[in-house]
Design a protein around this motif. Structure first.
Motif, PDB file in Angstrom:
ATOM      1  N   ALA A  85       0.818  -1.219   0.000  1.00 18.56           N
ATOM      2  CA  ALA A  85       0.000   0.000   0.000  1.00 18.56           C
ATOM      3  C   ALA A  85       0.851   1.269   0.000  1.00 18.56           C
ATOM      4  CB  ALA A  85      -0.916  -0.001   1.219  1.00 18.56           C
ATOM      5  N   LEU A  86       2.162   1.129   0.022  1.00 22.63           N
ATOM      6  CA  LEU A  86       3.079   2.263   0.092  1.00 22.63           C
ATOM      7  C   LEU A  86       2.800   3.283  -1.000  1.00 22.63           C
ATOM      8  CD1 LEU A  86       5.739   3.543   1.205  1.00 22.63           C
ATOM      9  CD2 LEU A  86       6.932   2.136  -0.459  1.00 22.63           C
ATOM     10  N   ARG A  87       2.747   4.565  -0.589  1.00 17.46           N
ATOM     11  CA  ARG A  87       2.600   5.648  -1.567  1.00 17.46           C
ATOM     12  C   ARG A  87       3.395   6.861  -1.085  1.00 17.46           C
ATOM     13  NH1 ARG A  87      -3.804   6.522  -0.449  1.00 17.46           N
ATOM     14  NH2 ARG A  87      -3.604   8.089   1.167  1.00 17.46           N
ATOM     15  N   PRO A  88       3.701   7.788  -1.978  1.00 12.92           N
ATOM     16  CA  PRO A  88       4.476   8.968  -1.577  1.00 12.92           C
ATOM     17  C   PRO A  88       3.829   9.698  -0.403  1.00 12.92           C
ATOM     18  CG  PRO A  88       4.378   8.839  -3.960  1.00 12.92           C
ATOM     19  CD  PRO A  88       3.437   7.781  -3.424  1.00 12.92           C
ATOM     20  N   GLY A  89       4.673  10.100   0.530  1.00 11.19           N
ATOM     21  CA  GLY A  89       4.221  10.789   1.731  1.00 11.19           C
ATOM     22  C   GLY A  89       4.085   9.879   2.925  1.00 11.19           C
ATOM     23  N   ASP A  90       4.187   8.577   2.719  1.00  8.09           N
ATOM     24  CA  ASP A  90       4.072   7.641   3.840  1.00  8.09           C
ATOM     25  C   ASP A  90       5.344   7.634   4.681  1.00  8.09           C
ATOM     26  OD1 ASP A  90       1.517   6.918   3.080  1.00  8.09           O
ATOM     27  OD2 ASP A  90       2.108   4.977   2.245  1.00  8.09           O
ATOM     28  N   LEU A  91       5.157   7.377   5.959  1.00 13.30           N
ATOM     29  CA  LEU A  91       6.259   7.229   6.906  1.00 13.30           C
ATOM     30  C   LEU A  91       6.764   5.793   6.828  1.00 13.30           C
ATOM     31  CD1 LEU A  91       7.962   8.026   9.400  1.00 13.30           C
ATOM     32  CD2 LEU A  91       5.949   7.506  10.805  1.00 13.30           C
ATOM     33  N   LEU A  92       8.054   5.650   6.671  1.00  9.98           N
ATOM     34  CA  LEU A  92       8.689   4.334   6.608  1.00  9.98           C
ATOM     35  C   LEU A  92       9.550   4.142   7.845  1.00  9.98           C
ATOM     36  CD1 LEU A  92       9.956   4.520   2.918  1.00  9.98           C
ATOM     37  CD2 LEU A  92       7.866   3.444   3.754  1.00  9.98           C
ATOM     38  N   ILE A  93       9.410   2.980   8.475  1.00  9.69           N
ATOM     39  CA  ILE A  93      10.248   2.612   9.611  1.00  9.69           C
ATOM     40  C   ILE A  93      11.057   1.393   9.183  1.00  9.69           C
ATOM     41  CG2 ILE A  93      10.309   1.913  12.039  1.00  9.69           C
ATOM     42  CD1 ILE A  93       9.130   4.703  11.676  1.00  9.69           C
ATOM     43  N   ALA A 108       8.477   8.274   2.272  1.00 13.20           N
ATOM     44  CA  ALA A 108       8.423   7.813   0.883  1.00 13.20           C
ATOM     45  C   ALA A 108       8.233   8.998  -0.058  1.00 13.20           C
ATOM     46  CB  ALA A 108       7.280   6.806   0.708  1.00 13.20           C
ATOM     47  N   ALA A 109       8.928   8.938  -1.175  1.00 16.81           N
ATOM     48  CA  ALA A 109       8.839   9.960  -2.221  1.00 16.81           C
ATOM     49  C   ALA A 109       8.429   9.269  -3.526  1.00 16.81           C
ATOM     50  CB  ALA A 109      10.188  10.668  -2.364  1.00 16.81           C
ATOM     51  N   PRO A 110       8.039  10.035  -4.526  1.00 20.58           N
ATOM     52  CA  PRO A 110       7.683   9.410  -5.809  1.00 20.58           C
ATOM     53  C   PRO A 110       8.875   8.687  -6.445  1.00 20.58           C
ATOM     54  CG  PRO A 110       6.918  11.690  -5.721  1.00 20.58           C
ATOM     55  CD  PRO A 110       7.815  11.479  -4.529  1.00 20.58           C
ATOM     56  N   ASP A 111       8.554   7.874  -7.419  1.00 17.92           N
ATOM     57  CA  ASP A 111       9.561   7.185  -8.232  1.00 17.92           C
ATOM     58  C   ASP A 111      10.455   6.262  -7.410  1.00 17.92           C
ATOM     59  OD1 ASP A 111       8.611   8.547 -10.542  1.00 17.92           O
ATOM     60  OD2 ASP A 111       9.813  10.293  -9.964  1.00 17.92           O
ATOM     61  N   ALA A 112       9.860   5.551  -6.445  1.00 18.75           N
ATOM     62  CA  ALA A 112      10.576   4.563  -5.634  1.00 18.75           C
ATOM     63  C   ALA A 112      11.810   5.172  -4.954  1.00 18.75           C
ATOM     64  CB  ALA A 112      10.954   3.349  -6.477  1.00 18.75           C
ATOM     65  N   ARG A 113      11.580   6.282  -4.276  1.00 19.46           N
ATOM     66  CA  ARG A 113      12.638   6.970  -3.540  1.00 19.46           C
ATOM     67  C   ARG A 113      12.126   7.260  -2.126  1.00 19.46           C
ATOM     68  NH1 ARG A 113      16.613   8.442  -6.823  1.00 19.46           N
ATOM     69  NH2 ARG A 113      17.380  10.161  -5.563  1.00 19.46           N
ATOM     70  N   PHE A 114      13.027   7.673  -1.238  1.00 22.87           N
ATOM     71  CA  PHE A 114      12.621   8.100   0.090  1.00 22.87           C
ATOM     72  C   PHE A 114      13.588   9.135   0.627  1.00 22.87           C
ATOM     73  CE2 PHE A 114      15.684   4.930   1.119  1.00 22.87           C
ATOM     74  CZ  PHE A 114      16.069   5.075   2.447  1.00 22.87           C
ATOM     75  N   ILE A 115      13.103   9.939   1.556  1.00 20.25           N
ATOM     76  CA  ILE A 115      13.868  11.028   2.156  1.00 20.25           C
ATOM     77  C   ILE A 115      14.185  10.610   3.588  1.00 20.25           C
ATOM     78  CG2 ILE A 115      13.797  13.479   2.791  1.00 20.25           C
ATOM     79  CD1 ILE A 115      11.419  13.453   0.508  1.00 20.25           C
ATOM     80  N   PHE A 140       3.419   3.643   7.442  1.00 22.58           N
ATOM     81  CA  PHE A 140       2.364   4.373   8.133  1.00 22.58           C
ATOM     82  C   PHE A 140       1.984   5.605   7.316  1.00 22.58           C
ATOM     83  CE2 PHE A 140       4.822   2.073  11.218  1.00 22.58           C
ATOM     84  CZ  PHE A 140       3.869   1.521  12.058  1.00 22.58           C
ATOM     85  N   ARG A 141       0.743   5.986   7.404  1.00 22.72           N
ATOM     86  CA  ARG A 141       0.243   7.153   6.673  1.00 22.72           C
ATOM     87  C   ARG A 141       0.015   8.284   7.655  1.00 22.72           C
ATOM     88  NH1 ARG A 141      -2.780   4.739   2.468  1.00 22.72           N
ATOM     89  NH2 ARG A 141      -0.649   4.434   1.779  1.00 22.72           N
ATOM     90  N   PHE A 142       0.586   9.455   7.359  1.00 23.89           N
ATOM     91  CA  PHE A 142       0.330  10.625   8.191  1.00 23.89           C
ATOM     92  C   PHE A 142      -1.165  10.921   8.166  1.00 23.89           C
ATOM     93  CE2 PHE A 142       4.806  11.278   7.328  1.00 23.89           C
ATOM     94  CZ  PHE A 142       5.279  11.910   8.457  1.00 23.89           C
ATOM     95  N   PRO A 143      -1.759  11.272   9.301  1.00 24.14           N
ATOM     96  CA  PRO A 143      -3.191  11.597   9.304  1.00 24.14           C
ATOM     97  C   PRO A 143      -3.450  12.865   8.492  1.00 24.14           C
ATOM     98  CG  PRO A 143      -2.246  11.848  11.517  1.00 24.14           C
ATOM     99  CD  PRO A 143      -1.161  11.346  10.628  1.00 24.14           C
TER     100      PRO A 143
END
Length: 146
Positions: A85-93, A108-115, A140-143
């Protein structure tokens, strides 16, 4: 609407790129660690942090063995989502190794990247390559703002 909010989360996180790595820091342009990046993004999105973490040593996860990051993410973002379900803007642990407590975070960022805040450098945007994907312990998804 959800995609717009995810885009906003990514834009805020990208604003931290280049911020030097500073253990326990959370200030854009001044210094932050991976948790500090998440804290700083949260403050920009919501105006205040939901909780301030107690001071922690760099080896906190190894010493405590508790899933502090996963539990805090679930407290403030809701239950973990499946990796599919991962999409840009999600929190990754991330978990460095099987059986160890999760101790790294990114967004998570677009194009299979993360910050994320990278200890030997600064806040950077990295490819979410297979070696990183294998280490994902929670998504996790930010509310959304109401």
């Amino acid at each position: 609407m959800a995609d717009d909010f995810g885009d906003r989360v990514v834009a805020v996180a990208r604003g931290f790129i280049g911020t030097p790595y500073r253990h326990q820091g959370s200030l854009k342009g001044v210094g932050c660690d991976c948790l500090g990046l998440v804290r700083g993004v949260w403050r920009e999105l919501y105006g205040a942090e939901p909780e301030v973490p107690a001071p922690y040593a760099p080896d906190w996860a190894e010493r405590a063995g508790e899933e502090r990051l996963l539990l805090a993410a679930a407290r403030h973002c809701g239950p973990a989502l499946p990796a599919s379900a991962l999409r840009p803007g999600d929190l990754l642990i991330f978990r460095w190794q099987e059986g160890a407590a999760a101790k790294h975070a990114g967004i998570a960022a677009p194009d299979a990247r993360f910050i994320h805040a990278y200890e030997q450098a600064s806040v950077i945007e990295s490819p979410l390559i297979p070696s990183w994907r294998r280490r994902i312990a929670g998504v996790f998804r930010f509310p959304e703002l109401s």
